[in-house]
Write an enzyme that holds these catalytic residues in place. Structure first.
Site, PDB file in Angstrom:
ATOM      1  N   GLY A   1       0.910  -1.293   0.107  1.00  0.00           N
ATOM      2  CA  GLY A   1       0.100   0.031   0.027  1.00  0.00           C
ATOM      3  C   GLY A   1       0.890   1.385   0.039  1.00  0.00           C
ATOM      4  N   ASP A   2       0.230   2.295  -0.193  1.00  0.00           N
ATOM      5  CA  ASP A   2       0.780   3.789  -0.092  1.00  0.00           C
ATOM      6  C   ASP A   2       1.976   3.695  -1.425  1.00  0.00           C
ATOM      7  OD1 ASP A   2      -0.463   3.957   2.433  1.00  0.00           O
ATOM      8  OD2 ASP A   2       0.929   2.975   3.389  1.00  0.00           O
TER       9      ASP A   2
ATOM     10  N   LYS B   1      -0.996   5.277  -5.663  1.00  0.00           N
ATOM     11  CA  LYS B   1      -1.978   4.934  -6.896  1.00  0.00           C
ATOM     12  C   LYS B   1      -2.791   6.250  -6.938  1.00  0.00           C
ATOM     13  CE  LYS B   1      -3.168   1.883  -3.781  1.00  0.00           C
ATOM     14  NZ  LYS B   1      -2.406   1.712  -3.022  1.00  0.00           N
TER      15      LYS B   1
ATOM     16  N   GLY C   1      -6.100   5.854   2.225  1.00  0.00           N
ATOM     17  CA  GLY C   1      -6.023   7.557   1.840  1.00  0.00           C
ATOM     18  C   GLY C   1      -5.174   7.657   1.144  1.00  0.00           C
ATOM     19  N   HIS C   2      -5.619   8.492  -0.046  1.00  0.00           N
ATOM     20  CA  HIS C   2      -5.226   9.276  -1.101  1.00  0.00           C
ATOM     21  C   HIS C   2      -4.601  10.850  -1.157  1.00  0.00           C
ATOM     22  CE1 HIS C   2      -6.877   5.667  -3.685  1.00  0.00           C
ATOM     23  NE2 HIS C   2      -5.581   5.420  -3.104  1.00  0.00           N
TER      24      HIS C   2
ATOM     25  N   GLN D   1      -4.872  -0.082  -0.914  1.00  0.00           N
ATOM     26  CA  GLN D   1      -3.822  -0.937  -0.420  1.00  0.00           C
ATOM     27  C   GLN D   1      -3.080  -1.527  -1.287  1.00  0.00           C
ATOM     28  OE1 GLN D   1      -7.338  -1.782   0.894  1.00  0.00           O
ATOM     29  NE2 GLN D   1      -7.060   0.143   2.234  1.00  0.00           N
TER      30      GLN D   1
ATOM     31  N   ARG E   1       0.785   7.125  11.456  1.00  0.00           N
ATOM     32  CA  ARG E   1       1.729   6.422  12.291  1.00  0.00           C
ATOM     33  C   ARG E   1       2.926   6.330  10.962  1.00  0.00           C
ATOM     34  NH1 ARG E   1      -1.035   0.484  12.564  1.00  0.00           N
ATOM     35  NH2 ARG E   1      -2.039   1.357  10.427  1.00  0.00           N
TER      36      ARG E   1
ATOM     37  N   ARG F   1       5.644   5.010   8.986  1.00  0.00           N
ATOM     38  CA  ARG F   1       5.691   3.969   7.793  1.00  0.00           C
ATOM     39  C   ARG F   1       7.106   3.335   8.254  1.00  0.00           C
ATOM     40  NH1 ARG F   1       3.167   7.223   3.027  1.00  0.00           N
ATOM     41  NH2 ARG F   1       0.963   7.040   3.802  1.00  0.00           N
TER      42      ARG F   1
ATOM     43  N   LEU G   1      10.626   8.439  -6.945  1.00  0.00           N
ATOM     44  CA  LEU G   1      11.965   8.244  -7.380  1.00  0.00           C
ATOM     45  C   LEU G   1      12.786   9.436  -6.895  1.00  0.00           C
ATOM     46  CD1 LEU G   1      12.608   7.522 -11.301  1.00  0.00           C
ATOM     47  CD2 LEU G   1      13.725   6.387  -9.299  1.00  0.00           C
TER      48      LEU G   1
ATOM     49  N   SER H   1       7.306   8.871 -10.987  1.00  0.00           N
ATOM     50  CA  SER H   1       6.944  10.104 -10.271  1.00  0.00           C
ATOM     51  C   SER H   1       8.173  10.700  -9.725  1.00  0.00           C
ATOM     52  CB  SER H   1       5.664  10.116  -9.666  1.00  0.00           C
ATOM     53  OG  SER H   1       5.961   9.455  -8.261  1.00  0.00           O
TER      54      SER H   1
ATOM     55  N   GLY I   1       7.627  13.623  -7.420  1.00  0.00           N
ATOM     56  CA  GLY I   1       7.089  14.481  -6.608  1.00  0.00           C
ATOM     57  C   GLY I   1       5.675  14.337  -6.401  1.00  0.00           C
TER      58      GLY I   1
HETATM   59  P1  IMP Z   1      -6.993  -2.957   8.046  1.00  0.00           P
HETATM   60  O1  IMP Z   1      -7.358  -2.817   6.663  1.00  0.00           O
HETATM   61  O2  IMP Z   1      -7.451  -1.573   8.740  1.00  0.00           O
HETATM   62  O3  IMP Z   1      -7.765  -4.263   8.625  1.00  0.00           O
HETATM   63  O4  IMP Z   1      -5.537  -2.971   8.427  1.00  0.00           O
HETATM   64  C1  IMP Z   1      -4.836  -4.322   8.088  1.00  0.00           C
HETATM   65  C2  IMP Z   1      -3.438  -3.857   7.616  1.00  0.00           C
HETATM   66  O5  IMP Z   1      -3.430  -3.238   6.285  1.00  0.00           O
HETATM   67  C3  IMP Z   1      -2.720  -3.223   8.617  1.00  0.00           C
HETATM   68  O6  IMP Z   1      -1.281  -3.488   8.368  1.00  0.00           O
HETATM   69  C4  IMP Z   1      -2.878  -1.645   7.990  1.00  0.00           C
HETATM   70  O7  IMP Z   1      -1.661  -0.916   8.303  1.00  0.00           O
HETATM   71  C5  IMP Z   1      -2.921  -1.858   6.370  1.00  0.00           C
HETATM   72  N1  IMP Z   1      -3.595  -1.146   5.756  1.00  0.00           N
HETATM   73  C6  IMP Z   1      -4.463  -1.076   5.504  1.00  0.00           C
HETATM   74  N2  IMP Z   1      -5.026  -0.074   4.675  1.00  0.00           N
HETATM   75  C7  IMP Z   1      -3.769   0.651   4.453  1.00  0.00           C
HETATM   76  C8  IMP Z   1      -3.489   1.534   3.333  1.00  0.00           C
HETATM   77  O8  IMP Z   1      -4.399   2.171   2.825  1.00  0.00           O
HETATM   78  N3  IMP Z   1      -2.226   1.758   2.980  1.00  0.00           N
HETATM   79  C9  IMP Z   1      -1.023   0.998   3.895  1.00  0.00           C
HETATM   80  N4  IMP Z   1      -1.593  -0.184   4.703  1.00  0.00           N
HETATM   81  C10 IMP Z   1      -2.710  -0.084   5.076  1.00  0.00           C
END
Ligand code: IMP
Length: 436
Positions: free
Chosen positions: A12-13, A16, A40-41, A226, A305, A307, A334, A415, A417
């Protein structure tokens, strides 16, 4: 006109949202197919930031309609707030621009309370969920006790389902999870009925709309949330989210055939991050990891949090390419690698002295793998103003070429930036999706 699926291929992150925003200038539909407000985008257009959680990034393109398909879990309270915050900055979220499948499962306050209480009760091996109630809502979906968007719009049905669910959830929270949180039927029902009035015009037949758009040769984009390694079936279980994040799920969720998909585009950070618990073979616990976190501003958009950070992991990328059918990679962030003397790339794993050809299914084993790294020369230049491959220093281009060699996949864009202007699509197969 093409049908494309954009997925994250790490944890994730990967950026996208920004790539979807860039690629959807000419799209008719952008469809979110899984997850909920755990995502979160942040999309930046000419310096102006917009935060999105549920509504697809296509909402920033005035001619694009955005849909939530059946596999999404929807917190109606979060959606109300997200719509209000978008409208406050003059982004139109009318029923013409945004639709919700009746089959979408709702996340209700008790799901969040259950998620939080379970995390608090786990002594070790915390998953580190976002506490948004994602897992408990998907659970209700598969046990066939969930409340769906179409039920929200049907008062007698909502009353019946809510009464049944609340009795069970309140009891479960108190007696099994030892939580003090209890939910009162009438006030929750009243709140939901208000939201039902607000959201009724957004009800959409997503499968019919998607299929008709495809039939009439319109450009349809599916936006994943994700990343592949958080997939419930193929990820680093149990440290995963509760939905299928792989591209194939776009078809199941939005209700269209796999034969319709033209291209799967994999979004891959030029290094790697993970938030929450679970194995992360190329994590760097030293100075490099700290630098990546600081320079890359690697803090969760939803939870804030920090990362965990580390190096690009080719084994993980190759697995994700296979699971999703990725044919094009977009390498994001990059610019965050600028300044390193040497850049590490994790190229293979060994476990108990044996070379592995894939990630093992057990997270315990993934925790134990040893990563074989290769080092490539870094670059010092500021690359944030690069607008084409040719603008990049030779070392950056070599890094990209090496990623292509190691993964066996074309890097069709990158990308440098957060701004829309800092996304560069360089490969022909992806250029057709962008107006270039
Ligand atoms: P949940 O989706 O809230 O149940 O979390 C399960 C796991 O997925 C945890 O490790 C979260 O940190 C991770 N997670 C959920 N959504 C995201 C996201 O959008 N980006 C990164 N990690 C995510």
């Amino acid at each position: 006109m093409p049908v494309a699926i954009v997925v994250g291929i790490q944890w994730g992150d990967e950026g996208k949202g920004k790539v979807v925003d860039y690629l959807t200038e000419r799209a008719s539909l952008v469809v979110r197919f899984q997850g909920g407000d755990n995502a979160g985008h942040t999309v930046v257009v000419e310096g102006h930031k917009t935060a999105l959680q549920l509504i697809p990034s296509g909402i920033l393109r005035p001619d694009c309609r955005c849909l939530l398909a059946s596999g999404v879990v929807l917190n109606p309270f979060s959606l109300r707030d997200e719509i209000a915050s978008l409208q406050a900055v003059d982004v139109e979220v009318s029923p013409e621009r945004f639709g919700i499948a009746g089959e979408v499962q709702l996340i209700l306050p008790y799901h969040r309370a259950i998620d939080a209480a379970r995390e608090a009760n786990r002594s070790g091996g915390k998953i580190g969920t976002t506490k948004k109630g994602i897992g408990p809502a998907y659970e209700d979906s598969v046990t066939r006790s969930g409340i769906r968007f179409c039920d929200l719009l049907n008062q007698p049905r909502l009353e019946e389902l809510l009464a049944r669910n609340l009795e069970f959830k309140n009891n479960y929270l108190k007696e099994v999870l030892g939580s003090d949180e209890q939910f009162e039927y009438q006030s929750l029902l009243d709140d939901l009925l208000k939201l039902a009035d607000q959201f009724k015009p957004y009800l959409a037949n997503v499968s019919a709309e998607v299929n008709s758009a495809i039939e009439t040769d319109q450009y349809v984009m599916f936006e994943g949330a994700q990343g592949c390694l958080l997939d419930i079936s193929h990820g680093t279980y149990p440290f995963v989210t509760s939905s299928n994040t792989v591209a194939g799920y776009a078809c199941a969720s939005a209700g269209f055939g796999p034969n319709r998909v033209d291209r799967v585009i994999g979004i891959c950070k030029a290094y790697c991050t993970r938030v929450g618990g679970g194995p992360f073979p190329t994590e760097d616990h030293g100075e490099a990891g700290e630098t990546l976190c600081k320079v890359g501003n690697e803090f969760g958009t939803v939870t804030g949090r920090p990362r965990r950070c580390g190096w690009l992991d080719v084994m993980a990328v190759k697995r994700a390419m296979r699971l999703n059918g990725v044919e094009s990679l977009i390498l994001t962030k990059l610019d965050v690698l600028s300044g390193f003397d040497k850049i590490k790339i994790g190229v293979s794993y060994t476990l108990n002295g044996e070379v592995l050809d894939d990630l093992p299914p057990s997270s315990d084993d993934i925790e134990k793998v040893e990563v074989v790294y290769e080092e490539v020369p870094g670059w010092k230049d500021d690359i944030t103003k690069a607008r084409s491959l040719e603008d990049l220093p030779a070392e950056t281009r070599s890094f990209i070429a090496r990623v292509e060699e190691l993964t066996g996949c074309a890097v069709d864009g990158f990308s440098v930036g957060p701004d829309r202007a800092q996304t560069i699509i360089s490969g022909e197969p992806v250029k057709q999706f962008a107006k270039v």
